[in-house]
Design a protein around this motif. Structure first.
Motif, PDB file in Angstrom:
ATOM      1  N   TYR A 124       0.826  -1.204   0.000  1.00  0.00           N
ATOM      2  CA  TYR A 124       0.000   0.000   0.000  1.00  0.00           C
ATOM      3  C   TYR A 124       0.868   1.266   0.000  1.00  0.00           C
ATOM      4  O   TYR A 124       2.084   1.195  -0.062  1.00  0.00           O
ATOM      5  N   ASP A 125       0.187   2.407   0.066  1.00  0.00           N
ATOM      6  CA  ASP A 125       0.827   3.729   0.049  1.00  0.00           C
ATOM      7  C   ASP A 125       1.568   3.981  -1.258  1.00  0.00           C
ATOM      8  O   ASP A 125       2.613   4.628  -1.288  1.00  0.00           O
ATOM      9  N   GLU A 169      -6.549   3.562  -0.899  1.00  0.00           N
ATOM     10  CA  GLU A 169      -5.348   3.461  -1.727  1.00  0.00           C
ATOM     11  C   GLU A 169      -5.553   4.111  -3.095  1.00  0.00           C
ATOM     12  O   GLU A 169      -4.711   4.900  -3.544  1.00  0.00           O
TER      13      GLU A 169
END
Length: 273
Positions: A124-125, A169
Protein backbone atom coordinates in the motif's frame (compact mmCIF):
# COMPACT_ATOMS: atom_id res chain seq x y z
CA UNK A 1 -26.18 -20.84 -4.07
CA UNK A 2 -29.82 -20.75 -2.98
CA UNK A 3 -29.41 -17.52 -1.04
CA UNK A 4 -26.50 -18.73 1.08
CA UNK A 5 -23.91 -16.03 1.67
CA UNK A 6 -20.46 -17.52 2.16
CA UNK A 7 -18.78 -14.11 2.40
CA UNK A 8 -19.82 -11.07 4.43
CA UNK A 9 -18.07 -7.72 3.96
CA UNK A 10 -18.39 -5.36 6.94
CA UNK A 11 -17.58 -1.77 6.02
CA UNK A 12 -17.80 1.76 7.38
CA UNK A 13 -15.68 4.87 7.84
CA UNK A 14 -12.75 4.91 10.29
CA UNK A 15 -13.93 5.86 13.76
CA UNK A 16 -17.04 3.70 13.55
CA UNK A 17 -16.72 0.81 15.98
CA UNK A 18 -17.44 -2.14 13.71
CA UNK A 19 -16.78 -4.90 16.22
CA UNK A 20 -20.26 -4.88 17.85
CA UNK A 21 -21.84 -5.34 14.42
CA UNK A 22 -19.32 -7.97 13.38
CA UNK A 23 -19.67 -9.86 16.67
CA UNK A 24 -23.46 -9.86 16.39
CA UNK A 25 -23.23 -11.18 12.83
CA UNK A 26 -20.76 -13.87 13.87
CA UNK A 27 -22.99 -14.97 16.75
CA UNK A 28 -26.04 -15.10 14.50
CA UNK A 29 -24.28 -17.23 11.90
CA UNK A 30 -22.84 -19.58 14.52
CA UNK A 31 -26.30 -19.97 16.06
CA UNK A 32 -27.41 -21.16 12.63
CA UNK A 33 -24.83 -23.94 12.92
CA UNK A 34 -22.25 -22.42 10.56
CA UNK A 35 -18.50 -22.34 11.05
CA UNK A 36 -17.45 -18.68 10.91
CA UNK A 37 -13.95 -17.48 10.03
CA UNK A 38 -13.45 -13.79 10.73
CA UNK A 39 -10.59 -11.72 9.30
CA UNK A 40 -9.97 -8.21 10.57
CA UNK A 41 -7.43 -5.66 9.40
CA UNK A 42 -3.88 -6.75 10.04
CA UNK A 43 -4.60 -10.50 10.15
CA UNK A 44 -2.73 -12.87 7.87
CA UNK A 45 -5.45 -12.38 5.32
CA UNK A 46 -6.36 -14.70 2.43
CA UNK A 47 -7.44 -11.80 0.18
CA UNK A 48 -6.52 -8.38 1.57
CA UNK A 49 -2.99 -7.06 2.12
CA UNK A 50 -3.44 -4.30 4.71
CA UNK A 51 -0.70 -4.37 7.36
CA UNK A 52 0.88 -7.36 5.61
CA UNK A 53 4.46 -7.15 4.38
CA UNK A 54 5.16 -8.56 0.91
CA UNK A 55 8.74 -9.82 0.70
CA UNK A 56 10.82 -11.55 -1.92
CA UNK A 57 12.46 -14.75 -0.73
CA UNK A 58 15.79 -12.93 -0.47
CA UNK A 59 14.21 -10.21 1.69
CA UNK A 60 12.58 -12.84 3.88
CA UNK A 61 15.87 -14.68 4.38
CA UNK A 62 17.52 -11.39 5.35
CA UNK A 63 14.65 -10.74 7.78
CA UNK A 64 15.15 -14.12 9.46
CA UNK A 65 18.89 -13.53 9.60
CA UNK A 66 18.33 -10.20 11.38
CA UNK A 67 15.95 -11.83 13.85
CA UNK A 68 18.48 -14.52 14.70
CA UNK A 69 21.25 -11.94 15.09
CA UNK A 70 19.12 -10.10 17.67
CA UNK A 71 18.19 -13.39 19.34
CA UNK A 72 21.86 -14.38 19.79
CA UNK A 73 22.50 -11.13 21.61
CA UNK A 74 19.47 -11.38 23.91
CA UNK A 75 18.07 -14.92 24.02
CA UNK A 76 14.94 -13.76 25.84
CA UNK A 77 13.10 -16.89 24.71
CA UNK A 78 13.78 -20.19 22.97
CA UNK A 79 14.77 -19.83 19.32
CA UNK A 80 12.14 -22.38 18.25
CA UNK A 81 9.45 -20.43 20.06
CA UNK A 82 10.52 -17.20 18.36
CA UNK A 83 10.57 -18.78 14.89
CA UNK A 84 7.22 -20.47 15.52
CA UNK A 85 5.74 -17.08 16.44
CA UNK A 86 6.84 -15.79 13.03
CA UNK A 87 5.71 -18.86 11.11
CA UNK A 88 2.16 -18.54 12.45
CA UNK A 89 1.88 -15.08 10.86
CA UNK A 90 3.62 -15.98 7.60
CA UNK A 91 2.59 -17.67 4.35
CA UNK A 92 4.21 -18.36 1.00
CA UNK A 93 2.73 -16.92 -2.19
CA UNK A 94 4.63 -18.03 -5.25
CA UNK A 95 8.05 -16.40 -5.10
CA UNK A 96 7.01 -14.06 -2.26
CA UNK A 97 6.39 -14.29 1.47
CA UNK A 98 3.51 -12.50 3.21
CA UNK A 99 3.88 -11.56 6.88
CA UNK A 100 1.19 -10.08 9.11
CA UNK A 101 3.86 -8.07 10.86
CA UNK A 102 1.68 -6.21 13.38
CA UNK A 103 0.68 -9.59 14.83
CA UNK A 104 4.22 -10.84 15.50
CA UNK A 105 4.41 -9.56 19.08
CA UNK A 106 8.16 -9.86 19.52
CA UNK A 107 9.32 -10.68 23.08
CA UNK A 108 11.05 -7.35 23.79
CA UNK A 109 11.87 -3.95 22.33
CA UNK A 110 15.19 -5.08 20.88
CA UNK A 111 13.23 -6.41 17.91
CA UNK A 112 11.27 -3.19 17.32
CA UNK A 113 13.55 -2.08 14.48
CA UNK A 114 12.24 -5.02 12.45
CA UNK A 115 8.68 -3.63 12.41
CA UNK A 116 9.86 -0.58 10.47
CA UNK A 117 11.67 -2.78 7.95
CA UNK A 118 8.52 -4.85 7.38
CA UNK A 119 6.23 -1.80 7.25
CA UNK A 120 8.34 -0.49 4.37
CA UNK A 121 7.45 -3.64 2.41
CA UNK A 122 3.68 -3.42 2.39
CA UNK A 123 2.13 -2.97 -1.05
CA UNK A 124 0.00 0.00 0.00
CA UNK A 125 0.83 3.73 0.05
CA UNK A 126 1.55 3.73 -3.68
CA UNK A 127 4.59 1.46 -3.43
CA UNK A 128 3.63 -0.59 -6.49
CA UNK A 129 2.72 0.53 -10.01
CA UNK A 130 -1.07 0.79 -10.24
CA UNK A 131 -1.58 -2.14 -12.60
CA UNK A 132 0.64 -4.38 -10.48
CA UNK A 133 -1.25 -3.37 -7.33
CA UNK A 134 -4.72 -4.03 -8.74
CA UNK A 135 -3.65 -7.26 -10.46
CA UNK A 136 -2.14 -8.65 -7.26
CA UNK A 137 -5.28 -7.93 -5.23
CA UNK A 138 -7.59 -9.39 -7.88
CA UNK A 139 -5.45 -12.51 -8.02
CA UNK A 140 -5.57 -12.93 -4.24
CA UNK A 141 -9.37 -12.45 -4.07
CA UNK A 142 -9.85 -14.90 -6.94
CA UNK A 143 -7.69 -17.52 -5.21
CA UNK A 144 -9.54 -17.02 -1.93
CA UNK A 145 -12.88 -17.59 -3.68
CA UNK A 146 -11.67 -20.86 -5.16
CA UNK A 147 -10.46 -22.05 -1.75
CA UNK A 148 -13.64 -20.94 0.05
CA UNK A 149 -15.85 -22.82 -2.40
CA UNK A 150 -14.12 -26.03 -1.32
CA UNK A 151 -15.23 -25.58 2.29
CA UNK A 152 -18.50 -26.96 3.65
CA UNK A 153 -20.79 -25.01 5.98
CA UNK A 154 -18.10 -22.36 6.45
CA UNK A 155 -18.83 -18.64 6.23
CA UNK A 156 -16.21 -15.87 6.04
CA UNK A 157 -16.36 -12.32 7.38
CA UNK A 158 -13.99 -9.63 6.09
CA UNK A 159 -13.77 -6.32 7.95
CA UNK A 160 -12.67 -3.22 5.95
CA UNK A 161 -11.15 -5.36 3.19
CA UNK A 162 -13.41 -4.24 0.34
CA UNK A 163 -14.27 -0.54 0.41
CA UNK A 164 -11.92 0.95 2.97
CA UNK A 165 -8.53 -0.36 2.00
CA UNK A 166 -9.12 -0.09 -1.74
CA UNK A 167 -10.73 3.34 -1.83
CA UNK A 168 -8.11 4.74 0.52
CA UNK A 169 -5.35 3.46 -1.73
CA UNK A 170 -6.86 4.29 -5.12
CA UNK A 171 -8.09 7.72 -4.04
CA UNK A 172 -5.28 8.57 -1.67
CA UNK A 173 -2.19 7.46 -3.54
CA UNK A 174 -3.11 6.78 -7.18
CA UNK A 175 -5.43 9.77 -7.63
CA UNK A 176 -7.84 7.66 -9.67
CA UNK A 177 -11.05 9.01 -11.16
CA UNK A 178 -14.34 7.96 -9.57
CA UNK A 179 -15.31 5.76 -12.50
CA UNK A 180 -11.99 3.91 -12.41
CA UNK A 181 -12.29 3.27 -8.68
CA UNK A 182 -15.81 1.92 -9.18
CA UNK A 183 -14.58 -0.30 -12.01
CA UNK A 184 -11.91 -1.79 -9.74
CA UNK A 185 -14.43 -2.44 -6.97
CA UNK A 186 -16.78 -4.05 -9.47
CA UNK A 187 -13.95 -6.26 -10.78
CA UNK A 188 -13.03 -7.17 -7.21
CA UNK A 189 -16.58 -8.15 -6.37
CA UNK A 190 -16.81 -10.26 -9.52
CA UNK A 191 -13.89 -12.40 -8.35
CA UNK A 192 -15.96 -13.58 -5.36
CA UNK A 193 -19.42 -13.60 -6.96
CA UNK A 194 -19.64 -17.39 -6.59
CA UNK A 195 -19.61 -16.87 -2.80
CA UNK A 196 -22.78 -14.76 -3.04
CA UNK A 197 -21.21 -11.94 -0.97
CA UNK A 198 -23.23 -9.64 1.22
CA UNK A 199 -22.08 -6.16 2.24
CA UNK A 200 -23.04 -4.73 5.63
CA UNK A 201 -22.38 -0.99 5.60
CA UNK A 202 -22.49 0.98 8.84
CA UNK A 203 -23.66 4.46 7.96
CA UNK A 204 -22.31 7.34 10.10
CA UNK A 205 -24.65 9.74 11.83
CA UNK A 206 -22.23 12.55 11.04
CA UNK A 207 -18.76 12.31 9.50
CA UNK A 208 -17.34 15.18 11.57
CA UNK A 209 -18.39 13.58 14.85
CA UNK A 210 -16.39 10.44 14.05
CA UNK A 211 -13.13 12.20 14.83
CA UNK A 212 -14.08 13.16 18.38
CA UNK A 213 -10.99 13.82 20.48
CA UNK A 214 -8.18 14.70 18.00
CA UNK A 215 -5.53 13.47 20.47
CA UNK A 216 -6.66 9.86 20.08
CA UNK A 217 -4.08 7.59 18.48
CA UNK A 218 -6.15 6.63 15.46
CA UNK A 219 -6.90 10.29 14.66
CA UNK A 220 -3.19 11.12 14.83
CA UNK A 221 -2.48 8.15 12.57
CA UNK A 222 -5.10 9.40 10.12
CA UNK A 223 -3.52 12.87 10.13
CA UNK A 224 -0.15 11.31 9.28
CA UNK A 225 -1.73 9.12 6.59
CA UNK A 226 -3.64 11.96 4.93
CA UNK A 227 -0.73 14.41 4.99
CA UNK A 228 1.64 11.93 3.35
CA UNK A 229 -0.92 10.75 0.76
CA UNK A 230 -0.80 12.11 -2.77
CA UNK A 231 -4.41 13.25 -2.33
CA UNK A 232 -3.49 15.16 0.80
CA UNK A 233 -0.49 16.80 -0.85
CA UNK A 234 -2.42 17.76 -3.99
CA UNK A 235 -5.22 19.33 -1.97
CA UNK A 236 -3.01 20.78 0.77
CA UNK A 237 -4.71 18.83 3.55
CA UNK A 238 -3.36 19.34 7.06
CA UNK A 239 -4.35 18.31 10.57
CA UNK A 240 -7.83 17.35 11.70
CA UNK A 241 -9.50 19.53 9.07
CA UNK A 242 -7.55 17.69 6.40
CA UNK A 243 -8.67 14.33 7.74
CA UNK A 244 -12.28 15.51 7.74
CA UNK A 245 -11.98 16.59 4.09
CA UNK A 246 -10.43 13.22 3.22
CA UNK A 247 -13.15 11.25 5.04
CA UNK A 248 -15.96 13.25 3.44
CA UNK A 249 -14.60 12.37 0.02
CA UNK A 250 -14.19 8.75 1.09
CA UNK A 251 -17.82 8.73 2.25
CA UNK A 252 -18.93 10.18 -1.09
CA UNK A 253 -17.15 7.32 -2.85
CA UNK A 254 -18.67 4.82 -0.43
CA UNK A 255 -22.13 6.02 -1.44
CA UNK A 256 -21.25 5.70 -5.13
CA UNK A 257 -20.06 2.16 -4.46
CA UNK A 258 -23.29 1.28 -2.64
CA UNK A 259 -25.28 2.45 -5.67
CA UNK A 260 -23.04 0.29 -7.84
CA UNK A 261 -23.81 -2.71 -5.65
CA UNK A 262 -27.55 -2.06 -5.87
CA UNK A 263 -27.32 -1.83 -9.66
CA UNK A 264 -25.54 -5.18 -9.72
CA UNK A 265 -28.16 -6.78 -7.44
CA UNK A 266 -25.57 -7.49 -4.77
CA UNK A 267 -26.97 -8.23 -1.32
CA UNK A 268 -26.62 -5.10 0.77
CA UNK A 269 -27.65 -4.05 4.25
CA UNK A 270 -27.30 -0.48 5.52
CA UNK A 271 -26.93 -0.31 9.28
CA UNK A 272 -27.20 2.85 11.36
CA UNK A 273 -24.35 3.79 13.69
Amino acid sequence: MNGLHKLYLVEGLPGIDKMPYTSALKDELENQGKTVIFYKEGDLHPADMAWNAYLTMEEYQEFIKNILDIWRRNKTQEKEELLDRIQKETCMEGSHVVIAYTKLRFPDESYDCLYEDLAARVIYDGRLPLQEFTSLLLKRWRRFCKQALNTTNTVYIFECAFLQNHIFELMGFYDMEDADIMKHLEDLLCTVSALNPKLLYIEPNDVAHLLGDPSRDWVQQMIHYVEKSNYGKIHGLKGVDGVLDFLKNRYRLDLLALELLRDNACSLSILRQ
